[in-house]
Design a protein around this motif. Structure first.
Motif, PDB file in Angstrom:
ATOM      1  N   PRO C 260       0.842  -1.206   0.000  1.00  0.00           N
ATOM      2  CA  PRO C 260       0.000   0.000   0.000  1.00  0.00           C
ATOM      3  C   PRO C 260       0.877   1.255   0.000  1.00  0.00           C
ATOM      4  O   PRO C 260       2.103   1.156   0.058  1.00  0.00           O
ATOM      5  N   ASP C 261       0.216   2.397  -0.074  1.00  0.00           N
ATOM      6  CA  ASP C 261       0.945   3.659   0.029  1.00  0.00           C
ATOM      7  C   ASP C 261       0.772   4.231   1.438  1.00  0.00           C
ATOM      8  O   ASP C 261      -0.348   4.245   1.958  1.00  0.00           O
ATOM      9  N   GLY C 262       1.844   4.716   1.967  1.00  0.00           N
ATOM     10  CA  GLY C 262       1.774   5.362   3.282  1.00  0.00           C
ATOM     11  C   GLY C 262       1.518   6.844   3.120  1.00  0.00           C
ATOM     12  O   GLY C 262       1.294   7.337   2.005  1.00  0.00           O
ATOM     13  N   PRO C 263       1.542   7.577   4.203  1.00  0.00           N
ATOM     14  CA  PRO C 263       1.337   9.030   4.127  1.00  0.00           C
ATOM     15  C   PRO C 263       2.499   9.725   3.426  1.00  0.00           C
ATOM     16  O   PRO C 263       3.658   9.331   3.609  1.00  0.00           O
ATOM     17  N   ARG C 264       2.169  10.731   2.616  1.00  0.00           N
ATOM     18  CA  ARG C 264       3.223  11.454   1.887  1.00  0.00           C
ATOM     19  C   ARG C 264       3.759  12.580   2.770  1.00  0.00           C
ATOM     20  O   ARG C 264       3.591  13.756   2.476  1.00  0.00           O
ATOM     21  N   ASP C 265       4.385  12.207   3.856  1.00  0.00           N
ATOM     22  CA  ASP C 265       4.840  13.241   4.803  1.00  0.00           C
ATOM     23  C   ASP C 265       6.303  13.590   4.604  1.00  0.00           C
ATOM     24  O   ASP C 265       6.921  14.204   5.461  1.00  0.00           O
ATOM     25  N   GLY C 266       6.854  13.206   3.450  1.00  0.00           N
ATOM     26  CA  GLY C 266       8.211  13.643   3.137  1.00  0.00           C
ATOM     27  C   GLY C 266       9.191  12.494   3.117  1.00  0.00           C
ATOM     28  O   GLY C 266       9.198  11.651   4.020  1.00  0.00           O
ATOM     29  N   ARG C 267      10.018  12.441   2.044  1.00  0.00           N
ATOM     30  CA  ARG C 267      11.039  11.414   1.930  1.00  0.00           C
ATOM     31  C   ARG C 267      12.297  11.881   2.644  1.00  0.00           C
ATOM     32  O   ARG C 267      12.504  13.069   2.859  1.00  0.00           O
ATOM     33  N   VAL C 268      13.115  10.953   3.001  1.00  0.00           N
ATOM     34  CA  VAL C 268      14.390  11.291   3.637  1.00  0.00           C
ATOM     35  C   VAL C 268      15.412  11.551   2.522  1.00  0.00           C
ATOM     36  O   VAL C 268      15.526  10.751   1.602  1.00  0.00           O
ATOM     37  N   PRO C 269      16.133  12.665   2.572  1.00  0.00           N
ATOM     38  CA  PRO C 269      17.103  12.963   1.502  1.00  0.00           C
ATOM     39  C   PRO C 269      18.154  11.850   1.405  1.00  0.00           C
ATOM     40  O   PRO C 269      18.692  11.404   2.417  1.00  0.00           O
ATOM     41  N   LYS C 270      18.426  11.462   0.165  1.00  0.00           N
ATOM     42  CA  LYS C 270      19.385  10.374  -0.050  1.00  0.00           C
ATOM     43  C   LYS C 270      20.780  10.769   0.455  1.00  0.00           C
ATOM     44  O   LYS C 270      21.505   9.943   1.005  1.00  0.00           O
ATOM     45  N   THR C 271      21.090  12.051   0.286  1.00  0.00           N
ATOM     46  CA  THR C 271      22.422  12.494   0.724  1.00  0.00           C
ATOM     47  C   THR C 271      22.600  12.276   2.226  1.00  0.00           C
ATOM     48  O   THR C 271      23.687  11.911   2.687  1.00  0.00           O
ATOM     49  N   SER C 272      21.520  12.501   2.951  1.00  0.00           N
ATOM     50  CA  SER C 272      21.613  12.322   4.400  1.00  0.00           C
ATOM     51  C   SER C 272      21.835  10.854   4.749  1.00  0.00           C
ATOM     52  O   SER C 272      22.650  10.514   5.605  1.00  0.00           O
ATOM     53  N   VAL C 273      21.061   9.975   4.072  1.00  0.00           N
ATOM     54  CA  VAL C 273      21.231   8.552   4.343  1.00  0.00           C
ATOM     55  C   VAL C 273      22.650   8.123   3.968  1.00  0.00           C
ATOM     56  O   VAL C 273      23.334   7.436   4.742  1.00  0.00           O
ATOM     57  N   ASP C 274      23.104   8.577   2.798  1.00  0.00           N
ATOM     58  CA  ASP C 274      24.446   8.180   2.337  1.00  0.00           C
ATOM     59  C   ASP C 274      25.534   8.613   3.312  1.00  0.00           C
ATOM     60  O   ASP C 274      26.478   7.871   3.576  1.00  0.00           O
ATOM     61  N   ALA C 275      25.380   9.829   3.836  1.00  0.00           N
ATOM     62  CA  ALA C 275      26.402  10.335   4.761  1.00  0.00           C
ATOM     63  C   ALA C 275      26.522   9.408   5.969  1.00  0.00           C
ATOM     64  O   ALA C 275      27.630   9.107   6.437  1.00  0.00           O
ATOM     65  N   LEU C 276      25.393   8.944   6.455  1.00  0.00           N
ATOM     66  CA  LEU C 276      25.425   8.072   7.628  1.00  0.00           C
ATOM     67  C   LEU C 276      25.888   6.659   7.269  1.00  0.00           C
ATOM     68  O   LEU C 276      26.625   6.036   8.038  1.00  0.00           O
ATOM     69  N   VAL C 277      25.455   6.187   6.087  1.00  0.00           N
ATOM     70  CA  VAL C 277      25.887   4.844   5.659  1.00  0.00           C
ATOM     71  C   VAL C 277      27.413   4.789   5.652  1.00  0.00           C
ATOM     72  O   VAL C 277      28.028   3.839   6.146  1.00  0.00           O
ATOM     73  N   LYS C 278      28.013   5.851   5.135  1.00  0.00           N
ATOM     74  CA  LYS C 278      29.479   5.891   5.070  1.00  0.00           C
ATOM     75  C   LYS C 278      30.089   5.755   6.460  1.00  0.00           C
ATOM     76  O   LYS C 278      31.029   4.980   6.681  1.00  0.00           O
ATOM     77  N   ILE C 279      29.537   6.493   7.400  1.00  0.00           N
ATOM     78  CA  ILE C 279      30.084   6.454   8.761  1.00  0.00           C
ATOM     79  C   ILE C 279      29.829   5.093   9.410  1.00  0.00           C
ATOM     80  O   ILE C 279      30.737   4.477   9.978  1.00  0.00           O
ATOM     81  N   PHE C 280      28.593   4.606   9.289  1.00  0.00           N
ATOM     82  CA  PHE C 280      28.252   3.343   9.947  1.00  0.00           C
ATOM     83  C   PHE C 280      29.112   2.198   9.390  1.00  0.00           C
ATOM     84  O   PHE C 280      29.573   1.335  10.136  1.00  0.00           O
ATOM     85  N   GLU C 281      29.301   2.203   8.063  1.00  0.00           N
ATOM     86  CA  GLU C 281      30.097   1.119   7.470  1.00  0.00           C
ATOM     87  C   GLU C 281      31.537   1.199   7.923  1.00  0.00           C
ATOM     88  O   GLU C 281      32.173   0.192   8.208  1.00  0.00           O
ATOM     89  N   LYS C 282      32.036   2.420   7.985  1.00  0.00           N
ATOM     90  CA  LYS C 282      33.420   2.605   8.416  1.00  0.00           C
ATOM     91  C   LYS C 282      33.589   2.121   9.858  1.00  0.00           C
ATOM     92  O   LYS C 282      34.493   1.336  10.166  1.00  0.00           O
ATOM     93  N   VAL C 283      32.690   2.567  10.731  1.00  0.00           N
ATOM     94  CA  VAL C 283      32.769   2.158  12.135  1.00  0.00           C
ATOM     95  C   VAL C 283      32.653   0.636  12.246  1.00  0.00           C
ATOM     96  O   VAL C 283      33.409  -0.017  12.960  1.00  0.00           O
ATOM     97  N   HIS C 284      31.721   0.091  11.495  1.00  0.00           N
ATOM     98  CA  HIS C 284      31.479  -1.345  11.575  1.00  0.00           C
ATOM     99  C   HIS C 284      32.689  -2.128  11.099  1.00  0.00           C
ATOM    100  O   HIS C 284      33.091  -3.110  11.719  1.00  0.00           O
TER     101      HIS C 284
END
Lengths: 323, 696, 311
Positions: C260-284
């Protein structure tokens, strides 16, 4: 416990001032904001149906320390959270020409339920790493959506109700009890049965010395029950950390444990005492022996010794005057 | 040619100065009184030979009568006039008025500045006051002493210093320091846009009140004065170790046809005997008076600029006002090193005192100038040590100043909704009629201002009561403010302090002043109220304060919250946080301090100090470390190495603390492979636990 | 297990916890007896204005469909049910934070599902296995329905439920990550999933261990890094959520085979997710703890850890 950060952090004071609060664009009386207790009360009876509160805040940082320190790209953010709704909102503040950091935080009725927490953190680049937490305001502000007065909740709920005439089915079943303690809610609740003849007048309006001493005895008895029940509730819901030791819970459970554990397991730190209680409870060894001490700790908090002594003296005097 | 510069004016001045009538001069010059009158009224000019005769008659230099101005220069011969001892043999060992004050710069700043404010001239502009500390030594000091005619003065000072009374001891100390250090501290107080020392030499007027008399408060009717030139002026002398103050005043109303540089010095000494002759106490430096009855008394003189400069009393402009020079200034509580006055400390004290007492008068609105501007500077032998610093009231009393400014700008609110707002409430004061007039009471509407206190505000939660030129009468904590009320600042403006006009304002001002005791520090029942006002006046100040308190509670009070559930007897037994944070005497070891750093291998190297409750048995403790996450999350770390440092030994994973010690310390290196994340990403926590079981 | 209790109330109500716990008998936990529906309803309070979204029938249908579809692999029901439950039971977070609503769901609307989904393995011959009490009445990350609704809420990306579906497909995410306060920051939640997806794509062994380690790492590093500043995100559009909730009046039932479709209350910017993915992967990857374990596995012999593919 003491902690160390792997990089330099800001030592000076970070002061947060709530400048004003508006409900759907209309300013709230400033008396609904308590700077002493760091609480904002959002509930106005006349305006129960608001959608968004907006909190304007101002933060002062130890500017000279920050200027002189090893931090760059320093920013200040306000963060609004509520555990019950998993809500988290970070709002960057902007630096005014006079050095103060200002901004506003929206509190949406859809995202928050009872009590939100507002904190302020200072973030900067240290040693080439961006986004480091370099400081935080000492204490959080509580944004209470249900309170009419800005006060921290410090006591249990006490509900005076006729059990027999209650809407709550389980209370009706227990209508013969003069009082009950319920620790399942967000705050523990003591139910006083107004249907129990004579109890309410005794607790609320004792006059003679004998009546007063009886009132004290009953009140301390109820409180003793409540403390015992709260202690058991607090040690039965413990979260176990990665190291296998129980974690100190939060909220009223923490208060109860901090107040009672030193009397239950004397001479031990909170962590040691908690571990001891937890182990005795889970493996059963020494758990029943511990009951004596739990009872002692609860009686102490409920001031039972004091009220019993007062009652005995009152009896003595009554007898003397009859002679 | 203006009136003042005319020959007629000059001549009249000479007549007055010499206390010679026109008839006497006419007789001396062998002409008619009408002729002299014609000169005085500029209807005729004397011939050249008559001019010379006139100069001779008045004992002036040739040419004085034509140059007009030069005459004074020559005429001035300054003397020290010491009052003879009382013929009845009475001896006074100090000035009673000065005794009322310690030598305290804060008191001085308060009293002197209040006087300046009370003598303000143009109400549309601020009165300006400036305090200048000036330390003189060496040549500069010698020059100053010469101009002071020190040689005439010194025997009197030395004689007076021989007594054992307080004044004499201070004086002796002052002379000793002057001798030993060859330095002297001057404190000059200038005011501008003030009346100046107007009025005749000996009769009623500002000049006589300051220079000639004690306790003459000269309270002009209907002026918003605090208590001008009463006790207050005595602080000037109290702050001089030598009891010496020089004055230079620019008058707002001419005297003897002059405005500028009316100068005189006054010395307050105890009774003394010099060269076998007894003296009563005070002495004046001035021009010898030639008037019969005042002969040889030193009177004020009209100085030239050079003299004013030499006595360190030159003024910036022709604007009216007075400069006082306290010679040998000191402060009992702030002596600094012997011989070296602590200019910085004194400067600070003056600034703070000015801010404390006059923040209200110094507060300006957007379109309203302040009543007062004040500044403080410090010099040493003419060189600036601390540049002139304007006292900014908002630096010291931010919330108070904000409140008053909002009132001046008309931007107050009825109900507070923001932290920077100022709430205004009107509190009626019913001023009772004067006794026996049968008039009705009039209602004055005083102004109560309330604003949330600022961070770090001193002494919040009080109401500052003001009247007059925003003079603080008292600070009171209001009654019955609910516990837990947030810190606030409040100001009550009454009478002229409201900045309003009208008979009821004047009546309220007079009434409140009458309700003040001599200390002017509260409004309460006084004898004056009972005598002057109709029945009921005595209780009025108290009623008024109660009304003010009630108005304040209305503003800061929270809405009445319903009584909380449950009987109070039970509620108090169920308080959840009474003990939270309250430390009990901890009966177990705790970590007092840690420090450390991450080494090249990525391990934490830490040094841990323990606080140990003393006991006769050793303690066996397990040091624990973990990375401390948010909300209680932890990641346990093991130790690669533990090393005892003080009062303990390492026993496997445990620390065994020696019996009977109060502290112990050890060092630890964490095991890197036990780190959940590299150490640089985490907060390290360290604690000690009771060692458990027999783990190896 | 497919008996349909009689007299299912038409709309949801609020069941106080004290009353709920009273009826949590052993018989209910084992599924041998039904909770006393009439008594429970009597103990319940109405939920306020009646609205289509509070109707019990659509939820009941979903639950039954889940039990039918995943009869053989009940853990897999979570990924299917979570987004559909969320899109059916449309409400604000403030409403969803009320435990009394969830008490009613588990004890009155679908106690059979709770027993079906959470009854443990047979551990002894003498006692029947039970569902833990906290699946009926308990904190949000334990409660049988609350945890699904909240997982969908916390791990969706605006109207896109795919990330939530992925999250609920991993029991360790539901178990560990859902209770982590760090995921209240939406980019952090999505970055955590992205890192897991990357690990899964590389077919690393013991993915569950990685989830747990990653969750702890993210929580520990959060004491020194402010993710909110590194990965900014707009506050959710609450009007869009309210609109979506209002649409429940007219919305058809959720699709059973597509998301189904959820509420259109805004997507999370990809740049923000990517920035954290980089850090989490590095730490991990730099985690000394993990390296040590990797080393142990290597020493034990290569390939051993790959013996259990396809988690």
């Amino acid at each position: 416990m003491k902690t160390l950060m792997p990089y330099p952090t800001v030592v000076g004071d970070i002061d947060v001032t709530i400048e004003k609060v508006a409900l759907d664009g209309r300013d709230l009386p400033y008396s609904m904001i308590s700077r002493n207790e760091r609480v904002v009360a959002l509930h106005e009876v006349e305006r129960a149906e608001w959608e968004e509160a907006r909190i304007a805040l101002r933060v002062s940082l130890p500017e000279r320390e920050i200027e002189a320190g090893p931090w760059t790209d320093v920013v200040c953010v306000a963060i609004l959270t509520e555990g019950a709704t998993n809500a988290r909102l970070a709002r960057p503040l902007r630096k005014r020409t006079d050095g103060a950091w200002v901004g506003s935080v929206p509190v949406s009725r859809t995202l928050h339920r009872t009590r939100a927490s507002l904190t302020v953190s200072v973030v900067g680049t240290v040693g080439g790493v961006a986004g480091r937490v370099i400081g935080a305001a000492d204490a959080a502000w509580v944004i209470d959506l249900t309170a009419r007065a800005p006060e921290r909740k410090k006591e249990l709920n006490i509900v005076e109700i006729d059990f027999a005439a209650s809407d709550e089915e389980w209370l009706i079943k227990l209508k013969e009890s003069p009082w009950l303690v319920d620790t399942s809610g967000e705050m523990p609740t003591v139910y006083l049965n107004t249907g129990f003849e004579g109890l309410a007048p005794l607790l609320n309006g004792a006059r003679s010395e004998m009546e007063k001493s009886a009132r004290g005895l009953v009140a301390s008895q109820i409180a003793g029950d409540a403390w015992t029940a709260m202690f058991h509730a607090a040690v039965s819901d413990l979260e176990i950390g990665d190291d296998g030791t129980p974690q100190v819970p939060s909220g009223w459970r923490e208060s109860v444990l901090r107040q009672m554990l030193p009397d239950v397991i004397p001479g031990a730190s909170l962590a040691d005492a908690l571990l001891e209680v937890h182990e005795r409870r889970t493996d059963g060894q020494g758990w029943s022996a511990l009951q004596t001490y739990i009872h002692h700790a609860a009686a102490k908090r409920a001031r039972i010794p004091k009220y019993v002594r007062t009652a005995v003296r009152a009896l003595d005097r009554a007898e003397d005057s009859e002679r | 040619m203006s009136e003042l510069d005319s020959f007629g004016a000059w001549l009249e001045r000479q007549l007055r100065r010499s206390r010679v009538s026109q008839a006497e001069l006419a007789a001396a010059l062998n002409m008619t009184r009408a002729g002299v009158s014609a000169w005085v009224n500029n209807r005729a000019m004397p011939r050249a030979d008559k001019l010379r005769s006139i100069e001779e008659f008045f004992g002036l230099l040739p040419g004085a009568a034509t140059s007009l101005q030069d005459a004074e220069k020559r005429a001035v011969q300054r003397i020290w006039y010491h009052r003879r001892a009382h013929p009845d043999g009475g001896r006074e060992f100090g000035n009673a008025a000065a005794f009322a004050f310690e030598a305290d710069l804060a008191t001085l700043a308060r009293e002197a500045t209040q006087n300046s404010l009370d003598e303000g001239l143009d109400p549309t502009r601020p009165v300006r006051v400036r305090y200048t500390l000036h330390e003189l030594s060496g040549d500069q000091l010698r020059t100053f002493k010469d101009h002071l005619q020190w040689d005439d003065l010194e025997p009197h000072l030395r004689a007076a210093a021989r007594h054992r009374q307080k004044v004499a001891r201070v004086l002796a100390e002052g002379l000793r320091e002057l001798d030993e250090t060859d330095s002297l501290l001057l404190l000059r107080i200038d005011d501008y846009n003030a009346a100046g020392l107007t009025g005749p030499e000996y009769d009623d007027g500002r000049f006589a009140a300051v220079v000639r008399r004690q306790l003459d408060s000269r309270k002009a009717e209907g002026r918003p004065a605090g208590g001008s030139f009463g006790l207050g002026k005595a602080t000037l002398w109290a702050n001089s170790r030598l009891g010496l103050v020089l004055m230079n005043s620019t008058l707002s109303e001419p005297y003897e046809g002059h405005h500028e540089r009316r100068m005189i010095g006054r010395l307050d000494l105890p009774w003394r005997r010099v060269d076998g002759e007894p003296f009563a106490g005070p002495a004046w430096l001035g021009e010898p008076d030639e008037t019969p009855g005042f002969r040889r008394v030193a009177r004020s003189w009209w100085a030239d600029e050079e003299t004013a400069r030499a006595l360190h009393l030159e003024r910036d402009s022709q604007e009216p006002g007075t400069s006082f020079l306290i010679v040998g200034a000191h402060d009992m509580s702030n002596e600094g090193e012997p011989g070296r006055p602590d200019l910085l400390a004194m400067h600070t004290k003056l600034v703070v005192a000015l801010a404390d007492n006059f923040w209200a008068a110094m507060t300006a609105g957007e379109n309203r100038p302040p009543l007062l501007q004040a500044s403080v500077a410090a010099l040493r032998n003419g060189e600036v040590v601390i540049p002139e610093q304007r006292v900014e009231p908002s630096e010291y009393f931010p919330a108070h100043v904000r409140a008053l400014k909002a009132y001046l700008d008309g931007v107050t609110v009825d109900r507070l909704t923001a932290v920077d707002q100022v709430a205004l409430a009107r509190v009626p004061l019913l001023v009772p009629p004067l006794r026996g007039t049968g008039d009705k009471a009039v209602e004055h509407r005083a102004v109560l201002l309330v604003t949330p206190a600022d961070h770090g505000d001193r002494d919040p939660g009080k109401i500052v009561y003001m009247r007059g030129s925003r003079m603080t009468v008292m600070k009171r904590r209001p009654r019955e403010v609910p516990l837990g009320t947030d810190p606030f600042q409040a100001i009550l403006l009454a009478g002229y302090a409201t900045g309003e006009e009208g008979p009821e304002v004047a009546a309220a001002e007079a009434f409140l002043r009458a309700s003040e005791p001599p200390e002017h520090d509260r409004w309460d029942r006084t004898e004056e109220l009972a005598v002057v006002y109709a029945r009921g006046a005595l209780t009025r100040p108290r009623t008024f304060r109660a009304d003010v308190d009630a108005a304040l509670r209305e503003i800061v009070g929270r809405r009445e919250v319903q009584a909380k559930g449950g009987p109070s007897v039970l509620r108090e037994l169920l308080q959840l946080d009474t003990a939270v944070g309250a430390r009990r005497g901890e009966g177990y070891p705790t970590v007092r301090h840690i420090e450390g750093a991450i080494d090249d291998t990525g391990a934490w190297r830490v040094h841990i100090e323990l606080r140990i409750p003393r006991r006769d048995d050793p303690w066996l403790l397990a040091p624990v470390a973990w990375f401390h996450g948010q909300e209680g999350g932890k990641a346990t770390i093991t130790w690669a190495e533990l090393a005892a440092v003080e009062n303990c030994e390492i026993d496997g994973e445990n620390v065994r603390v020696s019996p009977g010690v109060g502290s112990a310390s050890f060092a630890g290196i964490t095991e890197v492979s036990s780190h959940l994340v590299p150490a640089g990403w985490a907060r390290l926590a360290v604690d000690v636990r009771r060692a458990r079981g027999a783990r190896t | 297990m497919n008996r349909t209790p009689p007299a299912l109330p038409e709309v949801l109500a609020l069941l106080p916890t004290t009353a709920a716990t009273q009826h949590l008998t052993r018989g209910v936990l084992t599924g041998q007896e039904d909770p006393p529906r009439v008594a429970l309803q009597r103990a319940s309070k109405p939920i306020g204005a009646s609205a289509a979204r509070w109707h019990t029938a659509p939820v009941r249908e979903l639950v039954e469909e889940a039990m039918r579809r995943f009869a053989d692999a009940r853990t897999r029901a979570d990924a299917w049910l979570a987004p559909r439950l969320h899109a059916t039971l449309r409400m604000t977070r403030a409403e969803a934070a009320d435990p009394e609503l969830w008490n009613f769901m588990s004890l009155v609307v679908a106690p059979d599902y709770v027993v079906w989904r959470h009854t443990g393995a047979v551990t002894s011959t003498t006692s029947r296995p039970t569902a833990p009490a906290d699946r009926f009445v308990g904190v949000a990350h334990k409660h049988a329905f609350a945890r699904l609704w909240w997982a969908a809420e916390m791990f969706r990306d605006g109207e896109d439920y795919r990330s939530a579906e992925f999250a609920c497909g991993n029991q360790d995410v539901l178990h560990t990550a859902l209770r982590l306060n760090a995921i209240d920051h939406r980019p952090t939640a999505l970055a955590l999933l992205q890192v897991l997806a990357n690990l899964a794509a590389r077919k690393v062994s013991h993915l569950g261990d990685h989830v747990n380690a990653l969750a702890s790492e993210i929580n520990i590093v959060r004491s020194t890094l402010m993710y909110d500043v590194i990965a900014p995100v707009e506050p959710p559009d609450t009007d869009a959520v309210l609109e979506w909730i209002a649409e429940a009046e007219t919305a058809p039932p959720v699709p059973l085979n597509s998301l189904p479709d959820g509420p259109r209350d805004g997507r999370v910017p990809k740049t923000s997710v990517d920035a954290l993915v980089k850090i989490f992967e590095k730490v991990h990857e730099e985690s000394p703890h993990l390296r040590r374990r990797a080393a142990t596995v290597d020493n034990a012999g290569a390939g051993v850890s790959l013996a259990k593919p396809g988690i």
